[in-house]
Write an enzyme that holds these catalytic residues in place. Sequence first.
Site, PDB file in Angstrom:
ATOM      1  N   HIS A   1     -25.298  15.501  -2.246  1.00 18.03           N
ATOM      2  CA  HIS A   1     -26.653  15.081  -2.601  1.00 18.03           C
ATOM      3  C   HIS A   1     -26.891  13.622  -2.230  1.00 18.03           C
ATOM      4  O   HIS A   1     -27.834  13.003  -2.742  1.00 18.03           O
ATOM      5  CB  HIS A   1     -26.889  15.326  -4.090  1.00 18.03           C
ATOM      6  CG  HIS A   1     -26.817  16.788  -4.429  1.00 18.03           C
ATOM      7  ND1 HIS A   1     -27.918  17.614  -4.377  1.00 18.03           N
ATOM      8  CD2 HIS A   1     -25.757  17.573  -4.741  1.00 18.03           C
ATOM      9  CE1 HIS A   1     -27.538  18.849  -4.679  1.00 18.03           C
ATOM     10  NE2 HIS A   1     -26.235  18.848  -4.901  1.00 18.03           N
TER      11      HIS A   1
ATOM     12  N   ARG B   1       0.822  -1.224   0.000  1.00 18.74           N
ATOM     13  CA  ARG B   1       0.000   0.000   0.000  1.00 18.74           C
ATOM     14  C   ARG B   1       0.846   1.259   0.000  1.00 18.74           C
ATOM     15  O   ARG B   1       0.308   2.362  -0.002  1.00 18.74           O
ATOM     16  CB  ARG B   1      -0.952  -0.025   1.197  1.00 18.74           C
ATOM     17  CG  ARG B   1      -0.289  -0.286   2.535  1.00 18.74           C
ATOM     18  CD  ARG B   1      -1.326  -0.653   3.588  1.00 18.74           C
ATOM     19  NE  ARG B   1      -0.730  -1.024   4.870  1.00 18.74           N
ATOM     20  CZ  ARG B   1      -0.323  -2.249   5.189  1.00 18.74           C
ATOM     21  NH1 ARG B   1      -0.417  -3.240   4.309  1.00 18.74           N
ATOM     22  NH2 ARG B   1       0.175  -2.514   6.372  1.00 18.74           N
TER      23      ARG B   1
ATOM     24  N   GLU C   1      -5.737  -0.947   6.094  1.00 18.21           N
ATOM     25  CA  GLU C   1      -4.854  -2.119   6.121  1.00 18.21           C
ATOM     26  C   GLU C   1      -3.676  -1.852   7.070  1.00 18.21           C
ATOM     27  O   GLU C   1      -3.110  -2.777   7.652  1.00 18.21           O
ATOM     28  CB  GLU C   1      -4.358  -2.471   4.710  1.00 18.21           C
ATOM     29  CG  GLU C   1      -3.824  -3.888   4.604  1.00 18.21           C
ATOM     30  CD  GLU C   1      -3.618  -4.360   3.175  1.00 18.21           C
ATOM     31  OE1 GLU C   1      -4.469  -5.096   2.650  1.00 18.21           O
ATOM     32  OE2 GLU C   1      -2.601  -3.980   2.575  1.00 18.21           O
TER      33      GLU C   1
HETATM   34  O1  F6P Z   1      -4.182  -9.127   0.421  1.00 20.46           O
HETATM   35  C1  F6P Z   1      -3.603  -7.925   0.762  1.00 20.46           C
HETATM   36  C2  F6P Z   1      -2.354  -7.679  -0.025  1.00 20.46           C
HETATM   37  O2  F6P Z   1      -1.307  -8.443   0.456  1.00 20.46           O
HETATM   38  C3  F6P Z   1      -2.010  -6.192   0.004  1.00 20.46           C
HETATM   39  O3  F6P Z   1      -1.293  -5.828   1.106  1.00 20.46           O
HETATM   40  C4  F6P Z   1      -1.297  -6.034  -1.281  1.00 20.46           C
HETATM   41  O4  F6P Z   1      -1.236  -4.690  -1.657  1.00 20.46           O
HETATM   42  C5  F6P Z   1      -2.160  -6.877  -2.183  1.00 20.46           C
HETATM   43  O5  F6P Z   1      -2.527  -7.977  -1.399  1.00 20.46           O
HETATM   44  C6  F6P Z   1      -1.520  -7.333  -3.451  1.00 20.46           C
HETATM   45  O6  F6P Z   1      -0.371  -8.075  -3.212  1.00 20.46           O
HETATM   46  P1  F6P Z   1       0.665  -8.360  -4.350  1.00 20.46           P
HETATM   47  O7  F6P Z   1       1.194  -7.062  -4.820  1.00 20.46           O
HETATM   48  O8  F6P Z   1       1.707  -9.224  -3.726  1.00 20.46           O
HETATM   49  O9  F6P Z   1      -0.056  -9.068  -5.472  1.00 20.46           O
END
Ligand code: F6P
Length: 556
Positions: A393, A277, A362
Amino acid sequence: MNPASRTGLSQRPQWTALADHRVALGEVSLRQLFADDPDRGERYTLRVGDLHIDYSKQLVTDETLTLLRELAEATDVAGWRDAMYRGERVNTTENRAVLHTALRAPRGAVVEDGGPGGPNVVPEVHQVLDRMADFADQVRSGAWTGATGRPLRNIVNIGIGGSDLGPAMAYEVLRAFSDRDLTVRFVSNVDGADLHESVRDLDPAETLFIVASKTFTTIETVTNATSARRWLLDGLGAGPEAVARHFVALSTNAEKVTEFGIDPANMFAFWDWVGGRYSYDSAIGLSLMIAIGPERFREMLDGFHLVDEHFRTAPPEENVPLLLGLLGIWYGNFHDAQSHVVLPYSHYLSRFAAYLQQLDMESNGKRVQRDGEPVAWQTGPVVWGTPGTNGQHAYYQLLHQGTKLIPADFIGFARPVEELPDGLAAQHDLLMANFFAQTQALAFGKTAEEVRAEGVPEELVPHRTFPGNRPTTTILADELTPSVLGQLVALYEHKVFVQGAVWGIDSFDQWGVELGKVLAKEVEPLLTAKDGERSSDSLDSSTAALVARYRALRGR
Ligand code: F6P
């Protein structure tokens, strides 16, 4: 870092002082606070980069702010922050450094993975950025061609979570800076409809798939990428050798990328010290870089870096991420607010709240402290929001007159993006009039006396009264540019960090997403097995009955 900061947060004197202060303040009247201090609107503002932050419409006094900063000091937010910047392994449950700030560090900076003496990660960051820029330029100019020799004009990013939300949000935000001859799409959902709708009108000969996955094991992404490869090869009538011209990977996992059939030469790396993230300014941003060009991408990184430096060096009284984090704690922990709404008055920020949901929820949706002890206090809020004026709205009724306290961030810009034709740009004043009016209405409301004075019949007075004292922060910038986007995102990243540090939780793991993934793997064969081949006996009676119903509906 002070380990004692991890226990007994709610027993700390700084915490109890805030609880007492909350009781002493009682029902705060913003009308009164503004009347008592005519300079409040000026005094309660801060500046970081291009962002003007007005927090005067918050339910706080000087004393509240002092007490909140004392809490930050007692919980050693600055110590944790410095440890993060030094490259120490502040993601304790995964034993990893947290170095997204290195992704936007200037060439020549030194950031050591694991802390002082560890390998400097900055040269690698810039190597990858340079390779990305080279590739992006080739695609944009048409020098990179597909298997049939045609330039690739369609860019489809396949990823989910942090490998989707960041670039998808940022592409929307920076559309006006993008090459309008390119079609850029984002596929995330394992529902086949997502891929179908994203590629059904595209010509495979002109399509580039960017498979974005930190782990390259995420089932949704691997499944969609496999289907995309089939679509491409079927559409081209070509063999697997065509994949090399139409697929690139963004990942930390070269082995899995190779196993999937993507040439590692077409892989853009990042590292386990970048959380998903927190990754869209890494290689995960390749689709965005192709869309807006390397120069604009660099401007965005500079915007991030500017706020990184501010967070690292600004004194507590002027530190914007610290302030925003502490305000969230004030409402979540001392006013029982459950959610936080983000209201951008820019249509281009339509996916901003969705992006922030992962960033915040997260990161801080945690129930145990770093040492595994349950928290005895609220942690991360529910984050939500959509662009104004649409929300006005829909759900603003509840913000104005509902029973819940929902602190809000209003984000707006003095100027519309340059590309808008004059007639449409002229609408900007109306948009911003709404922006200012809403924060005014939320803060100051309308008293029963004011309603009566308008001649409203007595029985309607309660219905038409606005209590006010609904807290907002206003974030105002001149214009929505790549740099300003970087500044905004870094601001929220560090706000989330501040809150996690105060709450004593690990904001950088995400174990809570695991159980559902494991169970889905167990359930899938029960849905697809031939009759009698598999038993659902191990399931609870609810899930077993639902599975049986699903199978019946599918004729299995
Ligand atoms: O399921 C959550 C997660 O692990 C996130 O933290 C992450 O951004 C997403 O899945 C995708 O993970 P990846 O980039 O390893 O496919």
